[in-house]
Design an enzyme around this catalytic site. Structure first.
Site, PDB file in Angstrom:
ATOM      1  N   HIS A   1     -11.425   9.463   7.167  1.00  0.00           N
ATOM      2  CA  HIS A   1     -11.146   8.035   7.354  1.00  0.00           C
ATOM      3  C   HIS A   1     -10.529   7.719   8.704  1.00  0.00           C
ATOM      4  CE1 HIS A   1     -10.072   3.974   6.217  1.00  0.00           C
ATOM      5  NE2 HIS A   1      -8.783   4.207   6.355  1.00  0.00           N
TER       6      HIS A   1
ATOM      7  N   GLU B   1       0.863  -1.186   0.000  1.00  0.00           N
ATOM      8  CA  GLU B   1       0.000   0.000   0.000  1.00  0.00           C
ATOM      9  C   GLU B   1       0.896   1.231   0.000  1.00  0.00           C
ATOM     10  OE1 GLU B   1      -4.075  -1.564   2.075  1.00  0.00           O
ATOM     11  OE2 GLU B   1      -2.554  -0.853   3.430  1.00  0.00           O
TER      12      GLU B   1
ATOM     13  N   ARG C   1      -0.781   8.756   1.781  1.00  0.00           N
ATOM     14  CA  ARG C   1      -2.177   9.154   1.583  1.00  0.00           C
ATOM     15  C   ARG C   1      -2.416  10.656   1.533  1.00  0.00           C
ATOM     16  NH1 ARG C   1      -5.391   4.903   5.328  1.00  0.00           N
ATOM     17  NH2 ARG C   1      -4.962   3.220   3.893  1.00  0.00           N
TER      18      ARG C   1
ATOM     19  N   HIS D   1      -9.065   9.392   3.392  1.00  0.00           N
ATOM     20  CA  HIS D   1      -8.637   8.291   2.524  1.00  0.00           C
ATOM     21  C   HIS D   1      -8.870   8.744   1.090  1.00  0.00           C
ATOM     22  CE1 HIS D   1      -8.259   4.389   0.654  1.00  0.00           C
ATOM     23  NE2 HIS D   1      -7.894   3.852   1.809  1.00  0.00           N
TER      24      HIS D   1
ATOM     25  N   ARG E   1      -0.855   8.987   8.972  1.00  0.00           N
ATOM     26  CA  ARG E   1      -0.705   7.545   9.203  1.00  0.00           C
ATOM     27  C   ARG E   1      -0.432   6.800   7.901  1.00  0.00           C
ATOM     28  NH1 ARG E   1      -4.091   3.112   8.678  1.00  0.00           N
ATOM     29  NH2 ARG E   1      -5.866   4.429   8.169  1.00  0.00           N
TER      30      ARG E   1
HETATM   31  C1  SIN Z   1      -7.481   0.469   3.152  1.00  0.00           C
HETATM   32  O1  SIN Z   1      -7.652  -0.711   2.895  1.00  0.00           O
HETATM   33  O2  SIN Z   1      -7.122   1.277   2.295  1.00  0.00           O
HETATM   34  C2  SIN Z   1      -7.729   0.947   4.536  1.00  0.00           C
HETATM   35  C3  SIN Z   1      -6.760   0.383   5.478  1.00  0.00           C
HETATM   36  C4  SIN Z   1      -6.126   1.485   6.257  1.00  0.00           C
HETATM   37  O3  SIN Z   1      -6.707   2.553   6.388  1.00  0.00           O
HETATM   38  O4  SIN Z   1      -5.003   1.281   6.724  1.00  0.00           O
END
Ligand code: SIN
Length: 525
Positions: free
Chosen positions: A341, A118, A280, A234, A376
């Site tokens: 989020h 991610e 993010r 998010h 975060r």
């Molecule tokens: C996501 O799956 O993007 C959310 C998980 C997170 O916020 O760490």
């Protein structure tokens, strides 16, 4: 009604509360306040997974460094290192409990479970249960918690405040049952696991987000709050104005998803070398700017090139949800928009979850441990829940009882009926102020207006609080409003842009060592 003699009182039954209950229950008796709505809290909707150093090719220093980069210089290094080091043991425990993480069947896999990627992560380090990790973890934990003889689950009570004594020690919680009757649960130690404050905003990634109630409950006893200005949006919530909020996991970008504007053009590579996998704050801001530039109310996330079989295998929940909303993500790009989020700020705690109030602990999103800094990194939140719930349990196992002589602070309660429609209108007004003035971009003028508007809303609500019959809606709104004011105060005090706090009136980092912001409820009075 006063109920004395509780030992460890845990308020909130998401991942953090459930893990704490399980980890301490062999050593102390637990009362777990877990209203049915906790099944719809943020943990349940966490799709992506849990970040941890699990692959032999990964290492602690790399996870620490990635977390610090994402946190834009504001992470507490000790908290980051502690969390990352404790990660593998926390995952081992979940595996032992039977969480059905997705295996990696490939013969050259260097870890038995599939690890995804991610934003912000320089390596594949996210263990997951397809695209419904939070749900899978919750279901497993709930089964174990329900079977433990030392855990009493109270799903009939909702906490509306904490009880303190005249020495400033936390002594338990004040709750309402479904008939609206007041119960005071006195406890030796109390732990808040009540979630974050995304519910202060109009558009969120989950349907029933907390609005910082637990943060304010702690603040009412004098606890310190830290870094409230860092509210994470998010980048990719499903754009579905008629439907309920639904997250499109960052793992979609981790597996190759590309962001496009409505002309079908990719815009991330020109802005950041990490493109769609930048942290993010950067991606959400880029989408916000692209929407403004093109006058659109969403952008697109395209995963079609992965192929139907891979999409169905990796993202069964997202595929099914979108199909239910008339969208075939194997054939069409997904319309997405940023939404509130995760709250990086919260009640200041140490590495064992202890707040600045004696005998009051905070774990999970309600807490600010220093791990996330100004932003975060993806999938570090469930990790934090696990690690700090476990360290909190260790501390609670050794904690001495507070002397029991101090008198309790008196509690007031009115008895006049309160019109729920008025509360709903005020809550709506609060969310409008927050979304308009203190969202992805905040400016000095907007923050001043927000401060005034929130004072006005508080003035309207105060008489109802003084005379009205206590209710979950009334208490929650009163807490949310004051937390919103403290959030604006934190944002106004930060004279720089950093991580999730972007103010074009002071667009750069301030000189010198970055500092967390710290506020107290007394600052409002
Ligand atoms: C996501 O799956 O993007 C959310 C998980 C997170 O916020 O760490």
């Amino acid at each position: 009604m006063i109920h004395g003699n509780h030992d460890v009182l845990i308020i909130g039954g998401g991942v953090a509360g459930l893990v704490l209950a399980l980890e301490i229950a062999d050593r102390r008796r637990v009362t777990l306040l877990r209203p049915a709505s906790d099944d719809q809290g943020a943990s349940r909707w966490a799709q992506g997974g849990i970040a941890a150093v699990l692959s032999p090719g990964d290492d602690v220093d790399a996870h620490v460094a990635d977390t610090q980069v994402a946190g834009d210089g504001l992470c507490d290094e000790a908290a980051v290192r502690f969390t990352v080091e404790q990660g593998p043991a926390a995952i081992e425990r979940l595996l032992a409990l039977g969480v059905p993480f997705t295996p990696d069947p490939s013969p050259d896999a260097d870890y038995p479970y599939h690890l995804t990627r991610e934003g912000g992560h320089g390596a594949r380090r996210i263990i997951h249960a397809a695209d419904a990790t939070g749900l899978a973890v919750m279901e497993t934990l709930k089964t174990h918690v329900a079977q433990h003889p030392a855990i009493e689950i109270r799903d009939d009570l909702t906490a509306i405040g904490l009880i303190g004594d005249v020495d400033g020690v936390c002594r338990g919680a004040r709750c309402l049952d479904s008939q609206g009757r007041l119960h005071e649960l006195l406890a030796r130690d109390t732990a808040l696991a009540t979630g974050g404050a995304s519910g202060l905003y109009r558009h969120t990634t989950s349907p029933l987000p907390a609005s910082g109630e637990g943060m304010l409950m702690g603040a009412e006893l004098g606890a310190e709050l830290m870094n409230l200005e860092f509210q994470q949006f998010h980048p990719t919530c499903l754009y579905d104005p008629e439907g309920s909020p639904f997250l499109i996991s960052e793992a979609v970008r981790g597996e190759g998803g590309q962001l496009l504007n409505l002309h079908g053009e990719r815009f991330m590579p020109a802005l950041d070398p990490r493109a769609e996998l930048a942290p993010r704050d950067i991606v959400a801001r880029a989408i916000d700017a692209e929407m403004q530039r093109t006058g659109s109310d969403h952008v697109l996330l395209d995963i079609r090139h992965l192929g139907e079989a891979a999409i169905r295998h990796h993202f069964p929940t997202i595929h099914a949800h979108c199909a239910g909303r008339g969208l075939d993500i194997t054939r069409e790009p997904i319309p997405v928009v940023p939404a509130a989020h995760y709250s990086c700020g919260g009640l200041t705690t140490d590495l064992a979850g202890a707040t600045t109030v004696p005998h009051l602990y905070a774990i999970g999103e309600v807490a600010c441990t220093g791990l996330h800094g100004a932003n975060r990194m993806a999938s570090n939140s469930l990790l934090e829940c696990l690690v700090f719930a476990r360290s909190c349990a260790t501390a609670l196992a050794e904690a001495a009882a507070a002397p029991s002589s101090a008198a309790l602070r008196p509690l007031g309660a009115g008895s006049e009926p309160v019109d729920e429609r008025v509360l709903a209108e005020l809550r709506d007004a609060l969310r409008r102020v927050m979304s308009a003035r203190i969202a992805i971009v905040r400016r000095d003028a907007g923050l001043s207006i927000a401060a005034e508007q929130l004072v006005e809303l508080q003035r309207e609500l105060a008489p109802l609080v003084a005379t009205g019959t206590p209710s979950v809606a009334l208490a929650g709104l009163w807490q949310a409003l004051r937390l919103a004011r403290l959030t604006v105060a934190s944002a106004r005090s930060r004279r720089e842009s950093r991580g999730l706090h972007y103010n074009p009136d002071c667009p750069d980092h301030a000189q010198g060592t970055p500092r967390p912001s710290r506020v107290y409820l007394a600052d409002l009075e």
